[in-house]
Design a protein around this motif. Sequence first.
Motif, PDB file in Angstrom:
ATOM      1  N   ASP A 562      39.909  30.385  40.967  1.00 51.83           N
ATOM      2  CA  ASP A 562      40.417  30.142  42.673  1.00 51.83           C
ATOM      3  C   ASP A 562      41.665  31.385  42.637  1.00 51.83           C
ATOM      4  O   ASP A 562      42.459  31.134  43.863  1.00 51.83           O
ATOM      5  CB  ASP A 562      41.347  28.929  41.995  1.00 51.83           C
ATOM      6  CG  ASP A 562      42.689  28.768  41.576  1.00 51.83           C
ATOM      7  OD1 ASP A 562      42.448  29.431  40.603  1.00 51.83           O
ATOM      8  OD2 ASP A 562      43.485  27.967  41.607  1.00 51.83           O
ATOM      9  N   ARG A 563      41.496  32.428  42.084  1.00 50.82           N
ATOM     10  CA  ARG A 563      42.404  33.811  42.344  1.00 50.82           C
ATOM     11  C   ARG A 563      41.315  34.400  42.261  1.00 50.82           C
ATOM     12  O   ARG A 563      42.034  35.282  41.066  1.00 50.82           O
ATOM     13  CB  ARG A 563      44.131  33.435  40.987  1.00 50.82           C
ATOM     14  CG  ARG A 563      45.071  34.241  42.051  1.00 50.82           C
ATOM     15  CD  ARG A 563      46.053  34.287  40.480  1.00 50.82           C
ATOM     16  NE  ARG A 563      47.018  35.360  40.829  1.00 50.82           N
ATOM     17  CZ  ARG A 563      47.565  36.294  39.594  1.00 50.82           C
ATOM     18  NH1 ARG A 563      47.069  35.525  38.459  1.00 50.82           N
ATOM     19  NH2 ARG A 563      48.145  37.255  40.123  1.00 50.82           N
ATOM     20  N   ILE A 564      40.966  34.906  42.717  1.00 52.86           N
ATOM     21  CA  ILE A 564      39.640  37.211  42.742  1.00 52.86           C
ATOM     22  C   ILE A 564      40.537  37.469  42.848  1.00 52.86           C
ATOM     23  O   ILE A 564      40.721  37.712  44.215  1.00 52.86           O
ATOM     24  CB  ILE A 564      38.096  36.055  43.205  1.00 52.86           C
ATOM     25  CG1 ILE A 564      37.992  34.538  42.751  1.00 52.86           C
ATOM     26  CG2 ILE A 564      37.491  37.550  42.800  1.00 52.86           C
ATOM     27  CD1 ILE A 564      37.509  35.110  41.398  1.00 52.86           C
ATOM     28  N   ILE A 565      40.368  38.568  42.381  1.00 57.01           N
ATOM     29  CA  ILE A 565      41.159  39.792  42.361  1.00 57.01           C
ATOM     30  C   ILE A 565      40.391  41.172  42.952  1.00 57.01           C
ATOM     31  O   ILE A 565      40.231  41.746  44.557  1.00 57.01           O
ATOM     32  CB  ILE A 565      41.948  40.482  41.087  1.00 57.01           C
ATOM     33  CG1 ILE A 565      43.339  39.083  41.134  1.00 57.01           C
ATOM     34  CG2 ILE A 565      42.627  41.668  41.766  1.00 57.01           C
ATOM     35  CD1 ILE A 565      43.631  39.976  39.666  1.00 57.01           C
ATOM     36  N   LEU A 566      39.136  40.817  42.364  1.00 54.70           N
ATOM     37  CA  LEU A 566      38.323  41.947  42.416  1.00 54.70           C
ATOM     38  C   LEU A 566      37.146  41.527  42.678  1.00 54.70           C
ATOM     39  O   LEU A 566      37.002  40.422  41.899  1.00 54.70           O
ATOM     40  CB  LEU A 566      38.126  42.913  41.828  1.00 54.70           C
ATOM     41  CG  LEU A 566      39.000  44.031  41.785  1.00 54.70           C
ATOM     42  CD1 LEU A 566      39.335  44.961  40.566  1.00 54.70           C
ATOM     43  CD2 LEU A 566      39.630  44.878  43.133  1.00 54.70           C
ATOM     44  N   ARG A 567      35.730  41.313  43.846  1.00 55.57           N
ATOM     45  CA  ARG A 567      34.272  40.645  43.878  1.00 55.57           C
ATOM     46  C   ARG A 567      33.047  41.976  44.336  1.00 55.57           C
ATOM     47  O   ARG A 567      33.458  43.063  44.959  1.00 55.57           O
ATOM     48  CB  ARG A 567      34.958  39.905  44.482  1.00 55.57           C
ATOM     49  CG  ARG A 567      34.671  40.384  46.367  1.00 55.57           C
ATOM     50  CD  ARG A 567      34.819  38.435  46.841  1.00 55.57           C
ATOM     51  NE  ARG A 567      35.181  37.549  46.734  1.00 55.57           N
ATOM     52  CZ  ARG A 567      37.016  37.782  46.909  1.00 55.57           C
ATOM     53  NH1 ARG A 567      37.037  38.280  47.995  1.00 55.57           N
ATOM     54  NH2 ARG A 567      37.649  36.431  47.250  1.00 55.57           N
ATOM     55  N   ASN A 568      32.305  41.948  43.339  1.00 50.91           N
ATOM     56  CA  ASN A 568      31.363  42.602  43.664  1.00 50.91           C
ATOM     57  C   ASN A 568      31.612  44.278  44.025  1.00 50.91           C
ATOM     58  O   ASN A 568      31.346  44.711  44.815  1.00 50.91           O
ATOM     59  CB  ASN A 568      30.661  42.295  45.107  1.00 50.91           C
ATOM     60  CG  ASN A 568      29.935  40.609  44.976  1.00 50.91           C
ATOM     61  OD1 ASN A 568      29.617  40.272  43.810  1.00 50.91           O
ATOM     62  ND2 ASN A 568      30.337  39.960  45.967  1.00 50.91           N
ATOM     63  N   VAL A 569      32.204  44.664  42.524  1.00 55.57           N
ATOM     64  CA  VAL A 569      32.456  45.967  42.301  1.00 55.57           C
ATOM     65  C   VAL A 569      31.081  46.410  41.513  1.00 55.57           C
ATOM     66  O   VAL A 569      30.988  46.553  41.022  1.00 55.57           O
ATOM     67  CB  VAL A 569      33.903  46.597  42.056  1.00 55.57           C
ATOM     68  CG1 VAL A 569      33.534  47.772  41.546  1.00 55.57           C
ATOM     69  CG2 VAL A 569      34.948  45.930  42.913  1.00 55.57           C
ATOM     70  N   ASN A 570      31.107  47.883  42.983  1.00 55.69           N
ATOM     71  CA  ASN A 570      30.069  48.833  42.322  1.00 55.69           C
ATOM     72  C   ASN A 570      30.477  50.126  42.486  1.00 55.69           C
ATOM     73  O   ASN A 570      30.639  50.790  43.297  1.00 55.69           O
ATOM     74  CB  ASN A 570      28.347  48.506  42.586  1.00 55.69           C
ATOM     75  CG  ASN A 570      27.845  47.483  43.053  1.00 55.69           C
ATOM     76  OD1 ASN A 570      27.486  46.881  42.153  1.00 55.69           O
ATOM     77  ND2 ASN A 570      27.965  46.396  43.536  1.00 55.69           N
ATOM     78  N   ILE A 571      30.453  51.036  41.054  1.00 56.27           N
ATOM     79  CA  ILE A 571      30.953  52.580  41.319  1.00 56.27           C
ATOM     80  C   ILE A 571      30.202  53.433  39.820  1.00 56.27           C
ATOM     81  O   ILE A 571      29.775  52.313  39.401  1.00 56.27           O
ATOM     82  CB  ILE A 571      32.170  52.274  40.993  1.00 56.27           C
ATOM     83  CG1 ILE A 571      33.726  51.565  41.899  1.00 56.27           C
ATOM     84  CG2 ILE A 571      32.903  54.427  40.525  1.00 56.27           C
ATOM     85  CD1 ILE A 571      34.850  51.522  41.352  1.00 56.27           C
ATOM     86  N   ASP A 572      29.572  54.549  40.480  1.00 60.84           N
ATOM     87  CA  ASP A 572      29.106  55.240  39.207  1.00 60.84           C
ATOM     88  C   ASP A 572      29.988  56.847  39.515  1.00 60.84           C
ATOM     89  O   ASP A 572      29.573  57.429  39.945  1.00 60.84           O
ATOM     90  CB  ASP A 572      27.792  55.441  39.807  1.00 60.84           C
ATOM     91  CG  ASP A 572      26.566  55.793  38.905  1.00 60.84           C
ATOM     92  OD1 ASP A 572      27.299  55.760  37.781  1.00 60.84           O
ATOM     93  OD2 ASP A 572      25.735  56.398  39.190  1.00 60.84           O
ATOM     94  N   MET A 573      30.230  57.017  38.395  1.00 58.20           N
ATOM     95  CA  MET A 573      30.970  58.133  38.509  1.00 58.20           C
ATOM     96  C   MET A 573      30.436  59.222  36.798  1.00 58.20           C
ATOM     97  O   MET A 573      29.985  58.656  35.387  1.00 58.20           O
ATOM     98  CB  MET A 573      32.334  57.645  37.662  1.00 58.20           C
ATOM     99  CG  MET A 573      33.085  56.939  38.213  1.00 58.20           C
ATOM    100  SD  MET A 573      34.831  56.620  38.045  1.00 58.20           S
ATOM    101  CE  MET A 573      35.697  55.747  39.949  1.00 58.20           C
ATOM    102  N   GLN A 574      30.427  60.504  37.014  1.00 57.62           N
ATOM    103  CA  GLN A 574      29.574  61.144  35.722  1.00 57.62           C
ATOM    104  C   GLN A 574      31.056  62.524  35.982  1.00 57.62           C
ATOM    105  O   GLN A 574      32.201  62.169  36.606  1.00 57.62           O
ATOM    106  CB  GLN A 574      28.711  62.109  37.048  1.00 57.62           C
ATOM    107  CG  GLN A 574      27.651  61.501  37.322  1.00 57.62           C
ATOM    108  CD  GLN A 574      26.917  60.279  36.124  1.00 57.62           C
ATOM    109  OE1 GLN A 574      26.506  60.987  35.179  1.00 57.62           O
ATOM    110  NE2 GLN A 574      26.793  58.967  36.817  1.00 57.62           N
ATOM    111  N   MET A 575      30.405  62.917  35.065  1.00 60.01           N
ATOM    112  CA  MET A 575      31.391  64.310  34.420  1.00 60.01           C
ATOM    113  C   MET A 575      32.398  65.052  35.411  1.00 60.01           C
ATOM    114  O   MET A 575      33.027  65.396  35.174  1.00 60.01           O
ATOM    115  CB  MET A 575      30.828  64.548  32.859  1.00 60.01           C
ATOM    116  CG  MET A 575      30.866  63.670  31.767  1.00 60.01           C
ATOM    117  SD  MET A 575      32.195  63.342  31.671  1.00 60.01           S
ATOM    118  CE  MET A 575      32.488  64.968  30.161  1.00 60.01           C
TER     119      MET A 575
END
Length: 763
Positions: A562-575
Amino acid sequence: MTEELITSAELDKLIASCVPEIDTTISDYLEGYVKDRLASLASGLSGAGPPTAAINDEDGEDPIKGAIRPILESSGGDTKRVGSVCDQLAKLFERATAIGREKHGQNDANGPAKLAVPVNMRAQQAHIDKAARLAQTRPTDLAHTKGRVVASQVDTEKLRKAEARIAAKLQKRELRSDYEASKIVSEGQGSTIDDEELLLKVNPVIDYTSTRGKSKDTHLEDFDISYAGHRILTGASLHLTYGRRYGLIGRNGIGKSTLLRHLSRRELPVPTYISILHVEQEMHGDDTTALRSVVKANIFREQLLKEEKELSAELTKLEEEDPFGPNGEKLTKMEIEAKKNELGTQLNTVMEKLADIGSDEAEAKAAEILYGLGFSASDIQRPTKSFSGGWRMRLSLARALFCKPDLLLLDEPTNMLDIPAVVWLERYLAKWPNTLLVVSHDREFLDEVATDIIHQHSERLDQYRGNFASFWATREERRKNQQREYDSQMQYRQHLQEFIDKWRYNAKRAPQAQMKIKILEKLPILTPPEDDKAVTFRFPNPDKISPPVLYMDNVTFGYSPDRIILRNVNIDMQMDARVAIVGPNGAGKTTLLKLLIGNLEPMSGIVHRHGRLRIAYFSQHHVDQLDVNLTAVGHLAKMFPGKSQEEYRRMLGHFGISGMTGLQTIKTLSGGQKSRVAFATLAAMHPHFLVLDEPTNHLDMESIDALTMALNEFRGGVVIVSHDERFIDSVCTEMWVCANGVVTKFKGEGIKEYKNMICPPET
């Protein structure tokens, strides 16, 4: 008497003869110890007995064998030279003993010496106990010491015992009431004084409405400041005109915070009718609500409200049927009316003062300040003890802004703020009606707020009119003019000297040569303008790894369902990633970083990290990552054992921690120097990714520029959370906005556009 035996200069030279590079704190301690012992012996207060017994301390310990020799040897002294110095000191002690005995009519040749008067051992022991407690409990500082600040190798237990004995002797001789214990012993001691109590102590005048008409400018001339044996300012002058806003800038460790503390504690002669408030540390938490804690900060208003309540209660009491006087006698009608009139007049005066300061609007003003600094409507009703350190720091700032002191001192106020709060604070302070002195390394903030810049460097203060951009242009022009003036005078001096050298001993030209000598002597002594030492940071480039390197796929995180901080996060990182994560405080930016580095596990979704990926994390509270009781070199040796001291010092040197600074205890370093140690620790990990949470906090401008350059040259990935606009623009190529539980890529043209979007310019 000690001056007849040996002067301070001779004693310094003697100590330096065996340990040329001795720590100045240790040298000054030894000088004081020797001279106090000589004074004790020469005055005949050290007791009776044979010469060697008289030289010993009260506990029978030989001061040379028990203290002086071990300290000199542990400081790196050559054994032979230390022995020679100790022999000379022993002869001095014997001469002082002979002088003391002669003074009291004692004769060594006739056997054991006798005391001229009986000694009260119980009284002496009481003096010793009292002095020991004094030396161990009072926070003090060696203000007279000079030179660099370095880590000490002295055995602090021995030092504490020796200083307790010295304090006892000084008290017995009644030479002075306060003994200044060594910084090594008194380090870390402090007082726990209540916020309101501190305000009253610093500001003895409470009714500041009575100070109207007085000049509230501050003019301080020719003052010196030292701290922990390090000279910070020498012959400095400071002029603060009422109503102007001053930005105080300078390198890390130069002493800016120390200057603010001296002002706030009135250790510099600021007029007592000028109220001062210094936002230095977070406030103490208790059950008081955030709103009430801010309103309470105005002590003048609180006292007026208390007085109003007491006067109203007395008037109500007079309305009783049979009021009595102070001695129990019944008051007459005339006396009752006279008393009512007197109380009514006092109450009217109090009400006028309350109206004058806008007492009825106090809560609304306090709430407005709290909202501006990021507190929600529900937050302002929470008890202060429920807030974290960063939010309590904001409360301290809110209390200061609400009080509106004549002189407000702020030390890096933007460090704990997000971008909306920084913008609000810029706009609020730009309209500040009183005097403001703020330490900041944020160029944008200083450009918006400051009307004047004070540059602290080379143990002096230089003042410039205008904001930071104006200062930067003026400073370079002033430096060029100083260089031209210096070069011109040096050429003139050389011309005069050549004439003097050529004709000084020529009979015909001697008078002219003498005239040139007088001209040369009267020329003002100029110093060459200070060259800025280049600050460089360097992170080692990592080995290459193949993609995918780091990504988050549909990640949801919360501490409970009942205390969601982040939802459905999509991140892609390269060098080659250069990502800035922005958003309001409490939105989950730090949580997102901890998910990336693996300190937190998601409730659902995947966080993928390459098997060989090394991530170095710089925490917003980076001091927690350091062992502050170790030296910088010792900390690296603990974290990465097996290397030589030269390698550790080289690592620190890549981040500006050089010379003896690397051998200082970390807790004695400034905030910026601690940050540099933390960066050196990250670099020693040879990371592929640098994840940095507010890395520019506490760094000076030169260090921020050096960090910017180092990150641009770094061949790994960089993820930062920062409120510094210039830093984000210089380092990052993309921005991610963390707000309302989601993370989205910002499609605008950089941080300026984002700032204008969330905080539209005032029209």
